[in-house]
Write a protein that holds these residues in place. Structure first.
Motif, PDB file in Angstrom:
ATOM      1  N   ILE A   1      -0.907  18.548  -1.980  1.00 39.58           N
ATOM      2  CA  ILE A   1      -0.858  19.553  -0.916  1.00 39.58           C
ATOM      3  C   ILE A   1      -0.577  20.917  -1.533  1.00 39.58           C
ATOM      4  O   ILE A   1       0.275  21.035  -2.417  1.00 39.58           O
ATOM      5  N   ALA A   2      -1.269  21.924  -1.063  1.00 35.79           N
ATOM      6  CA  ALA A   2      -1.086  23.282  -1.576  1.00 35.79           C
ATOM      7  C   ALA A   2       0.176  23.883  -0.960  1.00 35.79           C
ATOM      8  O   ALA A   2       0.119  24.670  -0.010  1.00 35.79           O
ATOM      9  N   ASP A   3       1.314  23.496  -1.508  1.00 36.01           N
ATOM     10  CA  ASP A   3       2.602  23.997  -1.023  1.00 36.01           C
ATOM     11  C   ASP A   3       3.688  23.562  -2.001  1.00 36.01           C
ATOM     12  O   ASP A   3       3.391  23.005  -3.060  1.00 36.01           O
ATOM     13  N   GLY A   4       4.950  23.764  -1.594  1.00 38.86           N
ATOM     14  CA  GLY A   4       6.069  23.471  -2.469  1.00 38.86           C
ATOM     15  C   GLY A   4       6.758  22.159  -2.155  1.00 38.86           C
ATOM     16  O   GLY A   4       6.153  21.231  -1.608  1.00 38.86           O
ATOM     17  N   HIS A   5       8.053  22.096  -2.452  1.00 39.39           N
ATOM     18  CA  HIS A   5       8.808  20.858  -2.373  1.00 39.39           C
ATOM     19  C   HIS A   5       8.963  20.346  -0.946  1.00 39.39           C
ATOM     20  O   HIS A   5       8.973  19.140  -0.706  1.00 39.39           O
ATOM     21  N   LEU A   6       9.066  21.254   0.016  1.00 38.17           N
ATOM     22  CA  LEU A   6       9.335  20.851   1.406  1.00 38.17           C
ATOM     23  C   LEU A   6       8.083  20.904   2.278  1.00 38.17           C
ATOM     24  O   LEU A   6       8.132  21.285   3.444  1.00 38.17           O
ATOM     25  N   PHE A   7       6.960  20.476   1.720  1.00 38.09           N
ATOM     26  CA  PHE A   7       5.705  20.531   2.474  1.00 38.09           C
ATOM     27  C   PHE A   7       5.726  19.651   3.720  1.00 38.09           C
ATOM     28  O   PHE A   7       4.980  19.890   4.661  1.00 38.09           O
ATOM     29  N   LEU A   8       6.586  18.615   3.754  1.00 38.55           N
ATOM     30  CA  LEU A   8       6.662  17.788   4.962  1.00 38.55           C
ATOM     31  C   LEU A   8       7.104  18.615   6.164  1.00 38.55           C
ATOM     32  O   LEU A   8       6.745  18.303   7.307  1.00 38.55           O
ATOM     33  N   VAL A   9       7.875  19.663   5.907  1.00 45.74           N
ATOM     34  CA  VAL A   9       8.339  20.540   6.985  1.00 45.74           C
ATOM     35  C   VAL A   9       7.413  21.736   7.154  1.00 45.74           C
ATOM     36  O   VAL A   9       6.966  22.049   8.261  1.00 45.74           O
ATOM     37  N   THR A  10       7.084  22.409   6.036  1.00 42.24           N
ATOM     38  CA  THR A  10       6.299  23.641   6.134  1.00 42.24           C
ATOM     39  C   THR A  10       4.837  23.386   6.486  1.00 42.24           C
ATOM     40  O   THR A  10       4.169  24.255   7.046  1.00 42.24           O
TER      41      THR A  10
ATOM     42  N   PRO B   1       0.853  -1.187   0.000  1.00 46.69           N
ATOM     43  CA  PRO B   1       0.000   0.000   0.000  1.00 46.69           C
ATOM     44  C   PRO B   1       0.890   1.239   0.000  1.00 46.69           C
ATOM     45  O   PRO B   1       1.819   1.340   0.804  1.00 46.69           O
ATOM     46  N   THR B   2       0.628   2.158  -0.922  1.00 42.02           N
ATOM     47  CA  THR B   2       1.529   3.292  -1.121  1.00 42.02           C
ATOM     48  C   THR B   2       0.769   4.605  -1.051  1.00 42.02           C
ATOM     49  O   THR B   2      -0.236   4.794  -1.742  1.00 42.02           O
ATOM     50  N   LEU B   3       1.270   5.507  -0.217  1.00 36.94           N
ATOM     51  CA  LEU B   3       0.727   6.855  -0.107  1.00 36.94           C
ATOM     52  C   LEU B   3       1.665   7.806  -0.846  1.00 36.94           C
ATOM     53  O   LEU B   3       2.868   7.844  -0.561  1.00 36.94           O
ATOM     54  N   LEU B   4       1.127   8.555  -1.793  1.00 33.45           N
ATOM     55  CA  LEU B   4       1.905   9.531  -2.553  1.00 33.45           C
ATOM     56  C   LEU B   4       1.509  10.933  -2.115  1.00 33.45           C
ATOM     57  O   LEU B   4       0.320  11.263  -2.073  1.00 33.45           O
ATOM     58  N   LEU B   5       2.493  11.750  -1.795  1.00 35.73           N
ATOM     59  CA  LEU B   5       2.263  13.122  -1.349  1.00 35.73           C
ATOM     60  C   LEU B   5       2.990  14.066  -2.296  1.00 35.73           C
ATOM     61  O   LEU B   5       4.200  13.922  -2.522  1.00 35.73           O
ATOM     62  N   ALA B   6       2.256  15.020  -2.847  1.00 36.78           N
ATOM     63  CA  ALA B   6       2.837  15.928  -3.832  1.00 36.78           C
ATOM     64  C   ALA B   6       2.479  17.367  -3.505  1.00 36.78           C
ATOM     65  O   ALA B   6       1.386  17.651  -3.011  1.00 36.78           O
ATOM     66  N   GLY B   7       3.392  18.290  -3.807  1.00 37.20           N
ATOM     67  CA  GLY B   7       3.116  19.710  -3.685  1.00 37.20           C
ATOM     68  C   GLY B   7       2.640  20.258  -5.021  1.00 37.20           C
ATOM     69  O   GLY B   7       3.151  19.870  -6.071  1.00 37.20           O
ATOM     70  N   ASP B   8       1.672  21.177  -4.985  1.00 28.20           N
ATOM     71  CA  ASP B   8       1.166  21.718  -6.247  1.00 28.20           C
ATOM     72  C   ASP B   8       2.011  22.885  -6.760  1.00 28.20           C
ATOM     73  O   ASP B   8       1.781  23.391  -7.857  1.00 28.20           O
ATOM     74  N   ASP B   9       3.008  23.309  -5.963  1.00 28.00           N
ATOM     75  CA  ASP B   9       3.931  24.370  -6.382  1.00 28.00           C
ATOM     76  C   ASP B   9       5.358  23.909  -6.108  1.00 28.00           C
ATOM     77  O   ASP B   9       6.087  24.505  -5.334  1.00 28.00           O
ATOM     78  N   ASP B  10       5.727  22.803  -6.742  1.00 28.20           N
ATOM     79  CA  ASP B  10       7.030  22.185  -6.522  1.00 28.20           C
ATOM     80  C   ASP B  10       7.916  22.423  -7.745  1.00 28.20           C
ATOM     81  O   ASP B  10       7.744  21.770  -8.772  1.00 28.20           O
ATOM     82  N   PRO B  11       8.885  23.338  -7.668  1.00 29.97           N
ATOM     83  CA  PRO B  11       9.728  23.617  -8.823  1.00 29.97           C
ATOM     84  C   PRO B  11      10.657  22.460  -9.194  1.00 29.97           C
ATOM     85  O   PRO B  11      11.086  22.355 -10.346  1.00 29.97           O
TER      86      PRO B  11
END
Length: 280
Positions: free
Chosen positions: A244-253, A212-222
Motif C-alpha cells: 500500500i502506498a502509505d506508512g505504518h498506520l495504513f489500516l487507519v489512514t 491462507p495468509t494476507l500480508l499488508l505492507a506500507g511502502d513508506d513505513d519507517p
C-alpha cells in the motif's frame, strides 16, 4: 448499518481483560484484532468502521494497555496467545479469522501457530519476524523505546511523521486526531509488551503456518521496512502480499481502500500467492 460495540471486562486469575465486540450477521468467522504496541482498542475503530458492517469483530486491550489491568509478572507471546484462546472460550467463540498489526502481528503469528484449529485465516499488517528482521532507522526505534508518545499526546503528534511515515508526513491533523484517541496504560504496561518480544522470532517456524495468509505492507513505513513483509511472504507457504502506498498506520489512514481487500480475502476460497501494489 453496523451494530454498536459491546464492551466486556473479563477476569482471568485476578486480572481484567477489556474486550469490545461488534456483533455481526455474516457467515464468515468473526475477525479477531491484535493491536500494536501500547495501542488501546479505540485506535482501530476507524479501520473497523470501514469493514463490512455485517462482519463480527472482536478487539481487546492487551494486559497493561488501555482498560486492561497490568499484570504483576512479565509475559511472553506463547502465554499471551494462550490467554487469547481462553478469552475466546469464555466468549463462546470457536474459530475466528485473525489480523495482527505491528507488535500485534507477532502475537497473531504465535496464535496461528499454537492454535491452528481456532484460526481459519490470518492477516498480518506492518509486522515482522521479530529478532531476525531488518530494523528501522535507530532514531525511529529510539522514539519507540518508551511510551512517551502515548503519555504526552503533544509529543506523540510531533514525532508521528517520523515514526509512522506515509500520510502522517503530509497531514499534521492526522497526528492530533490519532493522539486524541490514545488511552495510555502507563509505562509498566508498555515495557511489559517490549519484554514479551525480547529475543522472540518466528523465522524458524513460519513454514508451519498453513492458514491462507494476507500480508499488508506500507511502502513508506519507517518502523517496518518493506523487506520484512517480503520475507514473511517468502516463508509462509500460502501467503499473498499487497503493498500500500502509505506508512505504518495504513489500516487507519487508508481504511476505505484496505477494507475491501480484507473483505475479499476473508470471503473467498484459497488463492495462489502473488504480490500486488495499491496506488495512491
Amino acid at each position: 448499518m453496523s451494530q454498536p460495540f459491546v464492551f466486556r471486562s473479563i477476569e482471568f486469575d485476578g486480572e481484567h481483560l477489556r474486550v469490545a465486540i461488534r456483533p455481526g450477521t455474516s457467515p464468515i468467522p468473526p475477525l479477531l484484532i491484535f493491536n500494536g504496541i501500547g495501542a488501546n482498542l479505540e485506535l482501530v475503530f476507524p479501520f473497523i468502521q470501514a469493514l463490512d458492517p455485517d462482519m463480527e469483530i472482536i478487539a481487546f486491550d492487551v494486559p497493561g494497555v488501555g482498560g486492561s489491568s497490568t499484570p504483576l509478572r512479565p509475559y511472553r507471546f506463547p502465554s499471551l496467545a494462550k490467554l487469547v484462546s481462553r478469552m475466546l472460550d469464555y466468549l463462546d467463540y470457536g474459530q475466528v479469522n485473525a489480523i495482527g498489526v505491528s507488535w500485534g502481528g507477532a502475537l497473531a503469528q504465535q496464535f496461528a501457530r499454537d492454535y491452528p484449529e481456532r484460526c481459519k485465516k490470518l492477516i498480518l499488517a506492518a509486522t515482522a519476524t521479530g529478532l531476525f528482521m531488518l530494523p528501522g532507522k535507530p532514531g525511529v526505534l529510539w522514539k519507540m523505546a518508551t511510551p512517551r508518545r502515548y503519555i504526552q499526546p503533544s509529543y506523540g503528534a510531533r514525532i508521528a511523521p517520523d515514526i509512522y511515515g506515509g500520510a502522517f508526513r503530509r497531514d499534521a491533523g492526522l497526528a492530533l486526531t490519532h493522539a486524541s484517541k490514545v488511552r495510555s496504560g502507563g509505562r509498566r504496561g508498555y515495557y511489559l509488551q517490549l519484554l514479551a518480544g525480547l529475543g522472540w522470532t518466528s523465522i524458524h517456524w513460519l513454514h508451519k503456518i498453513r492458514q491462507p495468509t494476507l500480508l499488508l505492507a506500507g511502502d513508506d513505513d519507517p518502523l517496518i521496512p518493506l523487506p520484512n513483509m517480503r520475507l514473511l511472504a517468502k516463508r509462509i507457504p500460502n501467503a499473498e502480499l499487497h503493498v500500500i502506498a502509505d506508512g505504518h498506520l495504513f489500516l487507519v489512514t487508508r481504511a476505505e481502500a484496505v477494507a475491501p481487500i480484507i473483505g475479499r480475502f476473508l470471503a473467498e476460497e484459497q488463492r495462489r500467492a502473488r504480490v500486488r501494489h495499491l496506488p495512491l
